[in-house]
Design an enzyme around this catalytic site. Sequence first.
Site, mmCIF file in Angstrom:
data_model
loop_
_atom_site.group_PDB
_atom_site.id
_atom_site.type_symbol
_atom_site.label_atom_id
_atom_site.label_comp_id
_atom_site.label_asym_id
_atom_site.label_seq_id
_atom_site.Cartn_x
_atom_site.Cartn_y
_atom_site.Cartn_z
ATOM 1 N N GLY A 31 0.820 -1.208 0.000
ATOM 2 C CA GLY A 31 0.000 0.000 0.000
ATOM 3 C C GLY A 31 0.850 1.253 0.000
ATOM 4 O O GLY A 31 2.026 1.218 -0.366
ATOM 5 N N GLY A 36 5.069 4.819 -8.908
ATOM 6 C CA GLY A 36 5.918 3.643 -9.140
ATOM 7 C C GLY A 36 5.077 2.365 -9.141
ATOM 8 O O GLY A 36 5.211 1.502 -10.013
ATOM 9 N N HIS A 37 4.177 2.245 -8.154
ATOM 10 C CA HIS A 37 3.295 1.063 -8.109
ATOM 11 C C HIS A 37 2.373 1.048 -9.328
ATOM 12 O O HIS A 37 2.095 -0.008 -9.898
ATOM 13 C CB HIS A 37 2.420 1.080 -6.850
ATOM 14 C CG HIS A 37 3.185 0.984 -5.569
ATOM 15 N ND1 HIS A 37 3.367 2.049 -4.736
ATOM 16 C CD2 HIS A 37 3.807 -0.073 -4.992
ATOM 17 C CE1 HIS A 37 4.062 1.666 -3.678
ATOM 18 N NE2 HIS A 37 4.350 0.387 -3.805
ATOM 19 N N GLN A 149 12.155 -2.559 -9.902
ATOM 20 C CA GLN A 149 13.613 -2.718 -9.829
ATOM 21 C C GLN A 149 14.194 -2.025 -8.597
ATOM 22 O O GLN A 149 15.293 -2.345 -8.153
ATOM 23 C CB GLN A 149 14.249 -2.133 -11.096
ATOM 24 C CG GLN A 149 15.735 -2.453 -11.217
ATOM 25 C CD GLN A 149 16.447 -1.519 -12.170
ATOM 26 O OE1 GLN A 149 15.957 -1.285 -13.268
ATOM 27 N NE2 GLN A 149 17.580 -0.975 -11.764
ATOM 28 N N LEU A 185 11.090 6.946 -6.673
ATOM 29 C CA LEU A 185 9.824 7.063 -5.953
ATOM 30 C C LEU A 185 9.733 5.949 -4.909
ATOM 31 O O LEU A 185 10.084 4.802 -5.178
ATOM 32 C CB LEU A 185 8.633 6.973 -6.916
ATOM 33 C CG LEU A 185 8.518 8.060 -7.980
ATOM 34 C CD1 LEU A 185 7.128 8.047 -8.606
ATOM 35 C CD2 LEU A 185 8.815 9.454 -7.420
ATOM 36 N N SER A 186 9.286 6.306 -3.712
ATOM 37 C CA SER A 186 9.179 5.342 -2.612
ATOM 38 C C SER A 186 8.127 5.835 -1.637
ATOM 39 O O SER A 186 7.993 7.051 -1.421
ATOM 40 C CB SER A 186 10.529 5.250 -1.889
ATOM 41 O OG SER A 186 10.361 4.671 -0.616
#
EC number: 6.3.2.1
Length: 281
Positions: A31, A36-37, A149, A185-186
Amino acid sequence: MEIFVTPSALQHHLATLHQQGKKIGFVPTMGALHEGHISLINSAKITTNIVVCSIFVNPTQFNDPKDLEKYPRPIEHDKALLTAANCDILFLPEVAVMYPNNDPHWAIDLGNLDKIWEGKHRPGHFQGVTQIVYKLFQLVNPDIAFFGQKDFQQIMVIQRMIKEKALKVKLNIVPTLRSVDGLALSSRNARLSATGLHKALTLSKALRHIQQHVQTKDIPTLLTEARAIIYSEEGLELEYLTICETTTLESTTKIHTEKDYVVLIAAWLEGVRLIDNMLLQ
Ligand code: PAF
């Protein structure tokens, strides 16, 4: 988007789709979704017929209880993002469902892969990751699973688990999505201040420096220069920076043309642990 909270309902629904010959794509997540997701969902939409996303903050992969507690859980925002991305199915189980009282102990041989880098700094992390990914693979039975990645070592670990357990699922590795100035992105970036977000750019700058000069400089020089880039910003604490062979993740001091290499980095900033990596050509 259909939402399932119990394994039985999900499995029943997916069994029908499998019988109809649909190719199932799977994007497991914890979640706090970001672009990115969504790029994983988009890749899955292109190559499969039905895209299943799971959101489950997996307690067994957190070695620090405070990190688990602080992990963001913006579920309504996540649902909206998945709906907008045309995700077909969301699996949203509770902890007690995934880890019932009689759950057998999990231990899998991951060779050296869970003892180095992330594994060394987060003991037990990859046992927890493989435990939940194995459970999810058993429930979803995907044809292809999509991973970013950004968590490079995680992909190598899951590949090893697939081999150990002789699973049929294929892995699709989706390149890391970055902000225009290069920050990977994180979900953890949300915990950085505006200054922190700016300082965090030094991670990708250091990786890019190595990537750009790997043909002309030796590895010790490259690592020294990359460390200097990191420490040019106050507040960054490097945990590791290494150039390694892509499959074993063993560090190298020399580039051999017949092998593939990746630079891995982990650093702390404002109490947030950041990781990133770049492949070397
Ligand atoms: O990469 C993640 O978000 C998690 O490690 C995963 C693969 C969903 C397992 O909990």
